[in-house]
Design a protein around this motif. Structure first.
Motif, PDB file in Angstrom:
ATOM      1  N   UNK A  84      84.698 -14.917  64.263  1.00  0.00           N
ATOM      2  CA  UNK A  84      85.213 -16.213  63.810  1.00  0.00           C
ATOM      3  C   UNK A  84      85.393 -17.170  64.985  1.00  0.00           C
ATOM      4  N   UNK A  85      85.862 -16.659  66.120  1.00  0.00           N
ATOM      5  CA  UNK A  85      86.060 -17.503  67.302  1.00  0.00           C
ATOM      6  C   UNK A  85      84.727 -18.059  67.789  1.00  0.00           C
ATOM      7  N   UNK A  86      83.734 -17.182  67.915  1.00  0.00           N
ATOM      8  CA  UNK A  86      82.434 -17.622  68.402  1.00  0.00           C
ATOM      9  C   UNK A  86      81.781 -18.579  67.404  1.00  0.00           C
ATOM     10  N   UNK A  87      81.932 -18.306  66.118  1.00  0.00           N
ATOM     11  CA  UNK A  87      81.341 -19.176  65.103  1.00  0.00           C
ATOM     12  C   UNK A  87      81.960 -20.564  65.115  1.00  0.00           C
ATOM     13  N   UNK A  88      83.229 -20.669  65.472  1.00  0.00           N
ATOM     14  CA  UNK A  88      83.871 -21.981  65.464  1.00  0.00           C
ATOM     15  C   UNK A  88      83.781 -22.687  66.808  1.00  0.00           C
ATOM     16  N   UNK A  89      83.767 -21.947  67.899  1.00  0.00           N
ATOM     17  CA  UNK A  89      83.748 -22.568  69.222  1.00  0.00           C
ATOM     18  C   UNK A  89      82.319 -22.791  69.720  1.00  0.00           C
ATOM     19  N   UNK A  90      81.470 -21.806  69.565  1.00  0.00           N
ATOM     20  CA  UNK A  90      80.096 -21.911  70.077  1.00  0.00           C
ATOM     21  C   UNK A  90      79.125 -21.244  69.107  1.00  0.00           C
ATOM     22  N   UNK A  91      78.770 -21.915  68.015  1.00  0.00           N
ATOM     23  CA  UNK A  91      77.897 -21.288  67.019  1.00  0.00           C
ATOM     24  C   UNK A  91      76.472 -21.054  67.516  1.00  0.00           C
ATOM     25  N   UNK A  92      76.101 -21.623  68.649  1.00  0.00           N
ATOM     26  CA  UNK A  92      74.771 -21.396  69.205  1.00  0.00           C
ATOM     27  C   UNK A  92      74.599 -19.930  69.595  1.00  0.00           C
ATOM     28  N   UNK A  98     100.079 -17.890  70.723  1.00  0.00           N
ATOM     29  CA  UNK A  98     100.502 -19.288  70.667  1.00  0.00           C
ATOM     30  C   UNK A  98     100.415 -19.878  69.271  1.00  0.00           C
ATOM     31  N   UNK A  99     100.003 -19.060  68.301  1.00  0.00           N
ATOM     32  CA  UNK A  99      99.853 -19.480  66.896  1.00  0.00           C
ATOM     33  C   UNK A  99      98.817 -20.595  66.740  1.00  0.00           C
ATOM     34  N   UNK A 100      97.770 -20.570  67.533  1.00  0.00           N
ATOM     35  CA  UNK A 100      96.717 -21.575  67.451  1.00  0.00           C
ATOM     36  C   UNK A 100      95.420 -21.011  66.911  1.00  0.00           C
ATOM     37  N   UNK A 101      95.343 -19.718  66.668  1.00  0.00           N
ATOM     38  CA  UNK A 101      94.090 -19.073  66.270  1.00  0.00           C
ATOM     39  C   UNK A 101      93.560 -19.639  64.953  1.00  0.00           C
ATOM     40  N   UNK A 102      94.415 -19.789  63.965  1.00  0.00           N
ATOM     41  CA  UNK A 102      93.960 -20.293  62.664  1.00  0.00           C
ATOM     42  C   UNK A 102      93.470 -21.731  62.757  1.00  0.00           C
ATOM     43  N   UNK A 104      86.065  -9.082  63.596  1.00  0.00           N
ATOM     44  CA  UNK A 104      85.987 -10.277  62.749  1.00  0.00           C
ATOM     45  C   UNK A 104      86.636 -11.478  63.443  1.00  0.00           C
ATOM     46  N   UNK A 105      87.732 -11.232  64.146  1.00  0.00           N
ATOM     47  CA  UNK A 105      88.378 -12.314  64.896  1.00  0.00           C
ATOM     48  C   UNK A 105      87.459 -12.860  65.980  1.00  0.00           C
ATOM     49  N   UNK A 106      86.767 -11.962  66.679  1.00  0.00           N
ATOM     50  CA  UNK A 106      85.839 -12.392  67.717  1.00  0.00           C
ATOM     51  C   UNK A 106      84.698 -13.213  67.112  1.00  0.00           C
TER      52      UNK A 106
END
Length: 101
Positions: free
Chosen positions: A43-51, A77-81, A39-41
């Protein structure tokens, strides 16, 4: 004969009350590793590169760009959220808007 002098016991500092939002629990599991879920992966792809959200492109993107280590570093680094909170507009929205206008 001399009498021993008594030392006063050191005073313990008073316990501080911390509100729950000030208590940060690190993103580490029992063995010291950072927990990275599917789910973390996603969410990362959906927010950084939704293509790259279709199945084939998603798998390639996660492997080639080493998304798991990026998520791990962002959690430490507490930046994920903050990174996953920003969602760009859907990629196909620009195509639909172009067809309407």
């Amino acid at each position: 004969m001399t009498t021993p002098t008594r030392r006063k016991p050191k005073r313990q500092p008073p316990a501080r009350d911390y509100p729950s939002f000030q208590l940060y629990q690190p993103a580490l599991d029992l063995f010291g590793g950072v927990v990275v879920t599917d789910d973390d992966l996603y969410e990362w792809v959906a927010s950084v590169s939704p293509v790259h959200l279709n199945e084939r492109a998603y798998d390639n993107y996660v492997q080639r760009y080493d998304v798991a280590s990026k998520v791990r570093a962002a959690k430490l680094d507490r930046r994920f959220d903050a990174i996953t909170a920003r969602r760009p507009p859907p990629y196909h929205a620009r195509l639909a808007l172009h067809a309407i206008l």
